[in-house]
Design a protein around this motif. Structure first.
Motif, PDB file in Angstrom:
ATOM      1  N   ASN A 191       0.931  -1.129   0.279  1.00 25.26           N
ATOM      2  CA  ASN A 191       0.492   0.179  -0.107  1.00 25.26           C
ATOM      3  C   ASN A 191       0.674   1.236   0.086  1.00 25.26           C
ATOM      4  O   ASN A 191       0.441   2.205  -0.992  1.00 25.26           O
ATOM      5  CB  ASN A 191      -0.845   0.260   1.300  1.00 25.26           C
ATOM      6  N   LEU A 192       2.233   0.966   0.502  1.00 27.69           N
ATOM      7  CA  LEU A 192       2.768   2.559   0.845  1.00 27.69           C
ATOM      8  C   LEU A 192       3.273   3.253  -0.573  1.00 27.69           C
ATOM      9  O   LEU A 192       3.440   4.175  -0.514  1.00 27.69           O
ATOM     10  CB  LEU A 192       4.335   1.824   1.853  1.00 27.69           C
ATOM     11  N   ASN A 193       3.261   2.206  -1.509  1.00 29.92           N
ATOM     12  CA  ASN A 193       3.653   2.683  -3.235  1.00 29.92           C
ATOM     13  C   ASN A 193       2.491   2.814  -3.728  1.00 29.92           C
ATOM     14  O   ASN A 193       2.234   3.149  -5.358  1.00 29.92           O
ATOM     15  CB  ASN A 193       4.604   2.564  -3.863  1.00 29.92           C
ATOM     16  N   CYS A 194       1.193   2.742  -3.516  1.00 29.87           N
ATOM     17  CA  CYS A 194      -0.427   2.142  -4.057  1.00 29.87           C
ATOM     18  C   CYS A 194       0.121   3.905  -4.543  1.00 29.87           C
ATOM     19  O   CYS A 194       0.278   5.182  -4.423  1.00 29.87           O
ATOM     20  CB  CYS A 194      -1.763   2.725  -2.938  1.00 29.87           C
ATOM     21  N   ALA A 195      -0.420   3.879  -6.233  1.00 24.08           N
ATOM     22  CA  ALA A 195      -0.053   5.169  -7.511  1.00 24.08           C
ATOM     23  C   ALA A 195      -1.617   6.237  -6.779  1.00 24.08           C
ATOM     24  O   ALA A 195      -1.544   7.171  -7.208  1.00 24.08           O
ATOM     25  CB  ALA A 195      -1.097   4.243  -8.606  1.00 24.08           C
ATOM     26  N   GLU A 196      -2.678   5.739  -6.227  1.00 21.85           N
ATOM     27  CA  GLU A 196      -3.693   6.088  -5.744  1.00 21.85           C
ATOM     28  C   GLU A 196      -3.581   6.572  -3.760  1.00 21.85           C
ATOM     29  O   GLU A 196      -3.593   6.324  -3.762  1.00 21.85           O
ATOM     30  CB  GLU A 196      -5.135   5.996  -5.510  1.00 21.85           C
ATOM     31  N   THR A 197      -3.052   8.227  -4.077  1.00 20.40           N
ATOM     32  CA  THR A 197      -2.740   8.472  -3.106  1.00 20.40           C
ATOM     33  C   THR A 197      -3.564   8.147  -2.166  1.00 20.40           C
ATOM     34  O   THR A 197      -3.481   8.713  -0.591  1.00 20.40           O
ATOM     35  CB  THR A 197      -2.225  10.229  -3.022  1.00 20.40           C
ATOM     36  N   TYR A 198      -5.095   8.456  -2.209  1.00 19.91           N
ATOM     37  CA  TYR A 198      -6.909   8.653  -1.882  1.00 19.91           C
ATOM     38  C   TYR A 198      -6.233   7.143  -0.637  1.00 19.91           C
ATOM     39  O   TYR A 198      -7.411   7.079  -0.122  1.00 19.91           O
ATOM     40  CB  TYR A 198      -7.370   9.593  -2.077  1.00 19.91           C
ATOM     41  N   GLU A 199      -6.055   6.587  -1.642  1.00 22.67           N
ATOM     42  CA  GLU A 199      -6.008   4.668  -1.093  1.00 22.67           C
ATOM     43  C   GLU A 199      -5.108   4.337  -0.136  1.00 22.67           C
ATOM     44  O   GLU A 199      -5.247   3.189   0.597  1.00 22.67           O
ATOM     45  CB  GLU A 199      -6.290   3.850  -2.520  1.00 22.67           C
ATOM     46  N   ARG A 200      -4.241   5.391  -0.050  1.00 23.29           N
ATOM     47  CA  ARG A 200      -2.517   5.051   1.115  1.00 23.29           C
ATOM     48  C   ARG A 200      -3.627   5.149   2.968  1.00 23.29           C
ATOM     49  O   ARG A 200      -4.066   5.702   2.821  1.00 23.29           O
ATOM     50  CB  ARG A 200      -1.879   5.862   0.457  1.00 23.29           C
ATOM     51  N   PHE A 201      -2.451   4.131   3.183  1.00 31.83           N
ATOM     52  CA  PHE A 201      -2.804   4.010   4.431  1.00 31.83           C
ATOM     53  C   PHE A 201      -2.815   5.110   5.164  1.00 31.83           C
ATOM     54  O   PHE A 201      -0.868   5.807   5.220  1.00 31.83           O
ATOM     55  CB  PHE A 201      -2.379   2.742   5.344  1.00 31.83           C
ATOM     56  N   ILE A 202      -2.903   6.425   6.225  1.00 32.09           N
ATOM     57  CA  ILE A 202      -2.142   7.283   6.856  1.00 32.09           C
ATOM     58  C   ILE A 202      -2.155   7.388   8.487  1.00 32.09           C
ATOM     59  O   ILE A 202      -0.804   8.513   9.235  1.00 32.09           O
ATOM     60  CB  ILE A 202      -4.049   8.589   6.931  1.00 32.09           C
ATOM     61  N   ALA A 203      -2.209   6.334   8.879  1.00 37.00           N
ATOM     62  CA  ALA A 203      -1.629   6.407  10.300  1.00 37.00           C
ATOM     63  C   ALA A 203      -1.111   4.472   9.818  1.00 37.00           C
ATOM     64  O   ALA A 203      -2.351   3.453  10.056  1.00 37.00           O
ATOM     65  CB  ALA A 203      -2.606   6.207  11.028  1.00 37.00           C
ATOM     66  N   ILE A 204      -0.902   4.204  11.815  1.00 34.24           N
ATOM     67  CA  ILE A 204      -0.967   2.566  12.328  1.00 34.24           C
ATOM     68  C   ILE A 204      -1.973   2.397  12.861  1.00 34.24           C
ATOM     69  O   ILE A 204      -2.005   2.879  14.325  1.00 34.24           O
ATOM     70  CB  ILE A 204       0.519   2.476  12.667  1.00 34.24           C
ATOM     71  N   GLY A 205      -3.549   1.932  12.797  1.00 37.18           N
ATOM     72  CA  GLY A 205      -3.966   1.993  13.416  1.00 37.18           C
ATOM     73  C   GLY A 205      -6.011   0.662  13.592  1.00 37.18           C
ATOM     74  O   GLY A 205      -5.708   1.179  12.254  1.00 37.18           O
ATOM     75  N   GLU A 206      -6.704   0.482  14.034  1.00 36.65           N
ATOM     76  CA  GLU A 206      -6.743   0.724  15.873  1.00 36.65           C
ATOM     77  C   GLU A 206      -4.996  -0.331  16.182  1.00 36.65           C
ATOM     78  O   GLU A 206      -6.431  -0.754  16.510  1.00 36.65           O
ATOM     79  CB  GLU A 206      -8.080   1.414  16.042  1.00 36.65           C
ATOM     80  N   VAL A 207      -4.298   0.154  17.208  1.00 38.05           N
ATOM     81  CA  VAL A 207      -3.799  -0.849  18.007  1.00 38.05           C
ATOM     82  C   VAL A 207      -3.511  -0.072  19.226  1.00 38.05           C
ATOM     83  O   VAL A 207      -4.100   1.049  20.099  1.00 38.05           O
ATOM     84  CB  VAL A 207      -2.338  -0.949  17.325  1.00 38.05           C
TER      85      VAL A 207
END
Length: 272
Positions: A88-104
């Motif tokens: 996901n970190l290199n996903c072409a669509e920026t809006y699909e990229r994870f913004i955080a590690i959570g909920e942990v």
């Protein structure tokens, strides 16, 4: 009308299956500029990403294993999640990229059966945050001492984040705010009649607060007992403004700035 960011809402849940679009429209009408959506297990990683695609740039996804979902197979689950995260970190669509590690995090409210496993799973996901520089969305219930002890091992390397659904006293708040780059997530509990949280919120620096619903749970007054949704952040902002003896516009502006800073948010909606 002021605008705000709901920093924690499980809008991918079945509770919204029949009226999700209507709920999103109500949120937008109330002033919600974005909604941040945490995952809690492998199944919800998929549903969170589906929501991120459906409401591109508006509903932003996270990835993580909730402490109450930690069991004997936690290592295998986290390995699958880590593979998803790396792709996901290199996903072409920026809006699909994870913004955080959570909920942990840690949760010993009901049981300590998987205490050791929870600690190991939480530490593993802290390490993800350090490596990826994604902030943490932390759930902690009846485990602050253990959580703080673990996090101090990584204190100089942490990427910031939110202590979600904070309901503690001022001493607990001060302990958590020793971690630079972190804010306290204030939700519906601040509006509850018997809550001591308003007195605590009055003493917390505003630049260390973000607002959240934890929808569909913990609806604020006057919606208490109903399904929670992002539009109800308005009631939370109004109560915080009362606690802080300031305006709702000021609370909305500063908490939005705080969320944007912590989660490194931009207007990443696709061009139409």
């Amino acid at each position: 009308m002021f605008h705000f960011i709901d920093t924690h809402a499980h809008i991918d849940g079945e509770e919204f299956a029949t009226d999700r679009d209507d709920m999103i429209n109500r949120a937008k009408a109330a002033g919600a500029s974005q909604i941040l959506v945490p995952a809690v297990d492998l199944k919800s990683v998929d549903s969170v990403l589906q929501i991120a695609r459906r409401y591109a740039g508006y509903a932003l996804p996270m990835i993580g294993l909730h402490p109450e979902e930690v069991g004997t197979d936690w290592e295998n689950t986290l390995q699958i999640m880590r593979d998803i995260l790396d792709n996901n970190l290199n996903c072409a669509e920026t809006y699909e990229r994870f913004i955080a590690i959570g909920e942990v995090g840690l949760d010993y409210y009901w049981s300590r059966e998987f205490e050791t496993e929870q600690l190991k799973a939480f530490e593993r996901q802290i390490e993800w945050s350090v490596a990826t520089r994604l902030p943490l969305m932390i759930h902690c219930r009846k485990a602050q001492n253990e959580m703080v002890r673990l996090m101090r091992h990584y204190q100089s390397d942490l990427a910031g984040g939110v202590f979600h659904c904070f309901t503690g006293n001022i001493h607990e708040a001060e302990e958590l705010l020793q971690f630079d780059g972190f804010a306290l997530g204030i939700g519906g509990v601040v509006t509850f009649k018997k809550s001591n949280l308003p007195e605590v919120v009055a003493q917390i620096p505003l630049d260390r607060i973000v607002v959240e619903t934890d929808a569909p749970y913990m609806a604020p007054v006057p919606h208490r007992g109903k399904r929670n949704e992002s539009a109800f952040v308005v009631n939370i902002i109004e109560k915080i403004a009362e606690c802080k003896c300031t305006t709702t516009d000021d609370i909305a502006l500063v908490t939005t700035q705080n969320a944007k800073r912590i989660f490194r948010l931009t207007d990443n909606r696709p061009k139409t």
